[in-house]
Design a protein around this motif. Structure first.
Motif, PDB file in Angstrom:
ATOM      1  N   SER A  10      61.024  41.475  44.784  1.00 56.68           N
ATOM      2  CA  SER A  10      60.240  41.521  43.551  1.00 56.68           C
ATOM      3  C   SER A  10      58.888  40.852  43.775  1.00 56.68           C
ATOM      4  CB  SER A  10      60.990  40.806  42.421  1.00 56.68           C
ATOM      5  OG  SER A  10      62.241  41.425  42.189  1.00 56.68           O
ATOM      6  N   MET A  11      57.858  41.453  43.253  1.00 58.93           N
ATOM      7  CA  MET A  11      56.503  40.912  43.397  1.00 58.93           C
ATOM      8  C   MET A  11      56.183  39.890  42.313  1.00 58.93           C
ATOM      9  SD  MET A  11      55.320  42.329  46.080  1.00 58.93           S
ATOM     10  CE  MET A  11      53.588  41.968  45.959  1.00 58.93           C
ATOM     11  N   LEU A  12      56.889  39.968  41.186  1.00 63.21           N
ATOM     12  CA  LEU A  12      56.587  39.089  40.073  1.00 63.21           C
ATOM     13  C   LEU A  12      57.880  38.759  39.333  1.00 63.21           C
ATOM     14  CD1 LEU A  12      54.393  37.710  38.315  1.00 63.21           C
ATOM     15  CD2 LEU A  12      54.341  39.798  36.938  1.00 63.21           C
ATOM     16  N   THR A  13      58.051  37.486  38.988  1.00 61.86           N
ATOM     17  CA  THR A  13      59.235  37.091  38.240  1.00 61.86           C
ATOM     18  C   THR A  13      58.834  36.107  37.147  1.00 61.86           C
ATOM     19  OG1 THR A  13      61.428  36.079  38.372  1.00 61.86           O
ATOM     20  CG2 THR A  13      59.741  35.220  39.870  1.00 61.86           C
ATOM     21  N   LEU A  14      59.526  36.153  36.037  1.00 65.93           N
ATOM     22  CA  LEU A  14      59.242  35.280  34.899  1.00 65.93           C
ATOM     23  C   LEU A  14      60.443  34.396  34.584  1.00 65.93           C
ATOM     24  CD1 LEU A  14      57.409  37.805  32.543  1.00 65.93           C
ATOM     25  CD2 LEU A  14      56.396  36.105  34.058  1.00 65.93           C
ATOM     26  N   ILE A  15      61.172  33.968  35.611  1.00 63.38           N
ATOM     27  CA  ILE A  15      62.365  33.148  35.441  1.00 63.38           C
ATOM     28  C   ILE A  15      62.162  31.813  36.149  1.00 63.38           C
ATOM     29  CG2 ILE A  15      63.600  33.942  37.506  1.00 63.38           C
ATOM     30  CD1 ILE A  15      66.132  33.984  35.773  1.00 63.38           C
ATOM     31  N   GLY A  16      62.706  30.766  35.593  1.00 66.84           N
ATOM     32  CA  GLY A  16      62.598  29.436  36.186  1.00 66.84           C
ATOM     33  C   GLY A  16      63.959  28.823  36.431  1.00 66.84           C
ATOM     34  N   PRO A  17      63.995  27.624  37.023  1.00 68.03           N
ATOM     35  CA  PRO A  17      65.281  26.979  37.314  1.00 68.03           C
ATOM     36  C   PRO A  17      66.140  26.766  36.073  1.00 68.03           C
ATOM     37  CG  PRO A  17      63.500  25.879  38.486  1.00 68.03           C
ATOM     38  CD  PRO A  17      62.862  26.849  37.553  1.00 68.03           C
ATOM     39  N   GLU A  18      65.502  26.506  34.931  1.00 66.02           N
ATOM     40  CA  GLU A  18      66.262  26.219  33.709  1.00 66.02           C
ATOM     41  C   GLU A  18      67.110  27.419  33.280  1.00 66.02           C
ATOM     42  OE1 GLU A  18      67.305  25.527  29.575  1.00 66.02           O
ATOM     43  OE2 GLU A  18      66.072  27.170  30.353  1.00 66.02           O
ATOM     44  N   GLN A  19      66.600  28.639  33.524  1.00 68.60           N
ATOM     45  CA  GLN A  19      67.339  29.837  33.131  1.00 68.60           C
ATOM     46  C   GLN A  19      68.504  30.138  34.056  1.00 68.60           C
ATOM     47  OE1 GLN A  19      63.869  29.875  33.082  1.00 68.60           O
ATOM     48  NE2 GLN A  19      63.836  29.681  30.844  1.00 68.60           N
ATOM     49  N   ARG A  20      68.502  29.557  35.261  1.00 72.54           N
ATOM     50  CA  ARG A  20      69.559  29.850  36.234  1.00 72.54           C
ATOM     51  C   ARG A  20      70.759  28.925  36.094  1.00 72.54           C
ATOM     52  NH1 ARG A  20      69.429  34.521  37.140  1.00 72.54           N
ATOM     53  NH2 ARG A  20      70.858  34.163  38.900  1.00 72.54           N
ATOM     54  N   VAL A  21      70.636  27.854  35.312  1.00 75.90           N
ATOM     55  CA  VAL A  21      71.747  26.916  35.124  1.00 75.90           C
ATOM     56  C   VAL A  21      72.545  27.341  33.891  1.00 75.90           C
ATOM     57  CG1 VAL A  21      72.389  24.509  34.728  1.00 75.90           C
ATOM     58  CG2 VAL A  21      70.405  25.050  36.155  1.00 75.90           C
ATOM     59  N   PRO A  22      73.857  27.524  34.012  1.00 76.05           N
ATOM     60  CA  PRO A  22      74.669  27.946  32.855  1.00 76.05           C
ATOM     61  C   PRO A  22      74.529  26.984  31.675  1.00 76.05           C
ATOM     62  CG  PRO A  22      75.943  28.098  34.884  1.00 76.05           C
ATOM     63  CD  PRO A  22      74.655  27.413  35.233  1.00 76.05           C
ATOM     64  N   ARG A  23      74.575  27.539  30.478  1.00 80.93           N
ATOM     65  CA  ARG A  23      74.382  26.752  29.270  1.00 80.93           C
ATOM     66  C   ARG A  23      75.460  25.688  29.071  1.00 80.93           C
ATOM     67  NH1 ARG A  23      69.297  26.733  27.592  1.00 80.93           N
ATOM     68  NH2 ARG A  23      68.385  28.810  27.824  1.00 80.93           N
ATOM     69  N   ASP A  24      76.671  25.957  29.540  1.00 73.87           N
ATOM     70  CA  ASP A  24      77.765  25.011  29.344  1.00 73.87           C
ATOM     71  C   ASP A  24      78.015  24.143  30.568  1.00 73.87           C
ATOM     72  OD1 ASP A  24      78.597  27.084  30.932  1.00 73.87           O
ATOM     73  OD2 ASP A  24      80.579  27.299  29.994  1.00 73.87           O
ATOM     74  N   HIS A  25      77.077  24.105  31.499  1.00 82.80           N
ATOM     75  CA  HIS A  25      77.268  23.307  32.719  1.00 82.80           C
ATOM     76  C   HIS A  25      77.123  21.823  32.395  1.00 82.80           C
ATOM     77  CE1 HIS A  25      76.989  21.920  36.860  1.00 82.80           C
ATOM     78  NE2 HIS A  25      77.349  23.129  37.245  1.00 82.80           N
ATOM     79  N   PRO A  26      78.003  20.963  32.929  1.00 83.66           N
ATOM     80  CA  PRO A  26      77.924  19.518  32.639  1.00 83.66           C
ATOM     81  C   PRO A  26      76.603  18.879  33.051  1.00 83.66           C
ATOM     82  CG  PRO A  26      80.018  20.065  33.682  1.00 83.66           C
ATOM     83  CD  PRO A  26      79.180  21.294  33.754  1.00 83.66           C
ATOM     84  N   ILE A  27      75.903  19.479  34.016  1.00 82.25           N
ATOM     85  CA  ILE A  27      74.665  18.863  34.489  1.00 82.25           C
ATOM     86  C   ILE A  27      73.626  18.802  33.380  1.00 82.25           C
ATOM     87  CG2 ILE A  27      73.476  20.954  35.278  1.00 82.25           C
ATOM     88  CD1 ILE A  27      73.707  17.627  37.210  1.00 82.25           C
ATOM     89  N   ARG A  28      73.716  19.683  32.389  1.00 88.09           N
ATOM     90  CA  ARG A  28      72.767  19.655  31.276  1.00 88.09           C
ATOM     91  C   ARG A  28      72.966  18.403  30.423  1.00 88.09           C
ATOM     92  NH1 ARG A  28      69.794  24.137  30.068  1.00 88.09           N
ATOM     93  NH2 ARG A  28      70.239  26.028  31.258  1.00 88.09           N
ATOM     94  N   ARG A  29      74.217  18.054  30.138  1.00 85.67           N
ATOM     95  CA  ARG A  29      74.475  16.849  29.346  1.00 85.67           C
ATOM     96  C   ARG A  29      74.151  15.594  30.142  1.00 85.67           C
ATOM     97  NH1 ARG A  29      78.974  20.087  27.948  1.00 85.67           N
ATOM     98  NH2 ARG A  29      80.331  18.963  29.383  1.00 85.67           N
ATOM     99  N   ILE A  30      74.427  15.628  31.446  1.00 87.60           N
ATOM    100  CA  ILE A  30      74.088  14.481  32.290  1.00 87.60           C
ATOM    101  C   ILE A  30      72.578  14.279  32.331  1.00 87.60           C
ATOM    102  CG2 ILE A  30      74.137  13.634  34.666  1.00 87.60           C
ATOM    103  CD1 ILE A  30      76.840  14.992  34.996  1.00 87.60           C
TER     104      ILE A  30
END
Length: 361
Positions: A10-30
């Motif tokens: 892909s030549m262009l992407t509009l996604i960042g690291p935040e979008q790749r982490v699952p919403r229910d992953h414990p790392i978000r609360r940590i």
């Protein structure tokens, strides 16, 4: 139908690291809990650095990187920096963009002295404990203490007589042959040339002696959270001495300890007496012969409950050693190992809090 490989990138992407982490992953609360405490420490960070000169790596990134090393069992700081290049979860946790350059492993060693001088690791650990206290997840009265040996980063070959000089060149500079069989060695007469803070110690009768440091944990009995953690020289009285120090620190912080659980290693006359002097009832496991704990006390319901709860402290040591990397210290000396222990204890508490607060919500 079989899919085919798409070779074109892909030549262009509009996604960042935040979008790749699952919403229910414990790392978000940590991350949420860690960022909250780092925000409180912002004035401390401001005082650590000069107002002029080249901007440094933000200290928040260094602290959160130390948490990731403990949470994900990263073997070394160099390995962490290599993984930071491609791990999007790490970049999300450190608030780094997709194209932002990773930092060098020397950043840790250059900033470690600054962190030690400002006592940032202790402040961060205590801040995490404060969050648990504010959420009413901590018992302010019932505690458990225990100790363990942390293997030092030093070889037994480095344990030599104090002041001894060896003028003979080694047969192998990298791994010289040293015959110490039949030689009586003790901490009073010998020391490690690699880590002078390491002491020759063994956990129990029949166990092999190793160069080690002594690690100590004070746990609250309600949810098994680590309230205090301490690293000291490994000697015969370290566990009992540090237990009293941690107990006294908690009293100064506003806790009101009523009971203190411990294993049989703490069943000594001086420790039981000193705990009573502090106004705390020692719920220490009784030795089969010549116990210093009153048999009438051992028949009480509270004592039996403390004995059941005290086994949870082994979960803290188990996690710190198998996951947090504290089975064998990566650093030399008590001071630097204490810094690592604070981050490992904070990582354990953050993981527990993410689950406790998540289930409460």
């Amino acid at each position: 139908m079989r899919g085919k490989l798409e070779r074109q990138a892909s030549m262009l992407t509009l996604i960042g690291p935040e979008q790749r982490v699952p919403r229910d992953h414990p790392i978000r609360r940590i991350k949420l809990l860690a960022d909250r405490e780092l925000q409180r420490l912002s004035p401390v960070f401001e005082s650590m650095y000069s107002g002029t000169g080249r901007p440094s790596i933000p200290p928040e990134i260094i602290l959160k990187a130390c948490l990731l090393i403990a949470l994900f069992s990263i073997r070394s700081e160099r390995q962490f920096c290599e993984r930071l290049d491609y791990d999007l979860m790490f970049r999300f946790f450190l608030d780094m963009g997709m194209t932002e350059e990773s930092f060098d492993a020397s950043t840790f060693s250059k900033n470690k002295e600054r962190l030690i001088r400002a006592d940032v690791a202790r402040l961060f650990f205590e801040g995490v404990v404060r969050q648990a206290k504010e959420a009413k997840l901590i018992s302010a009265e019932h505690f458990t203490v225990d100790g363990t040996l942390i293997e030092a980063w030093a070889s037994m070959k480095s344990f030599k007589k104090k002041g001894a000089k060896d003028n003979e060149p080694p047969d192998d500079p990298g791994n010289p042959t040293i015959d110490f069989h039949g030689e009586k060695r003790a901490n009073a007469t010998h020391e490690s040339s690699t880590d002078p803070d390491a002491r020759l110690a063994r956990k129990g009768a029949g166990k092999e002696a190793k160069l080690a440091l002594s690690g100590h944990v004070l746990m609250e009995n309600r949810n098994g959270l680590c309230i205090d953690i301490s690293i000291s020289h490994a000697d015969g009285t370290a566990e009992r001495r540090e237990a009293l120090r941690m107990l006294q620190r908690q009293k100064r912080k506003g806790f009101s300890p009523a009971t203190l659980g411990a294993d049989k290693g703490y069943d000594t006359a001086d420790f039981v007496h000193d705990v009573f002097v502090e106004g705390v009832v020692p719920h220490v496991a009784r030795k089969r012969k010549h116990s210093n704990v009153d048999a009438r006390q051992a028949r009480q319901i509270g004592y039996r409950h403390s004995q059941r709860c005290r086994k949870k402290v082994e979960e803290i040591f188990g996690w710190m050693k198998t996951v947090g990397g504290l089975r064998k210290t990566r650093y030399r000396g008590v001071e630097r190992t204490q810094l690592c222990a604070y981050f490992t204890g904070a990582a354990y508490n953050l993981l527990r809090l993410s689950r406790l607060l998540g289930s409460a919500a």
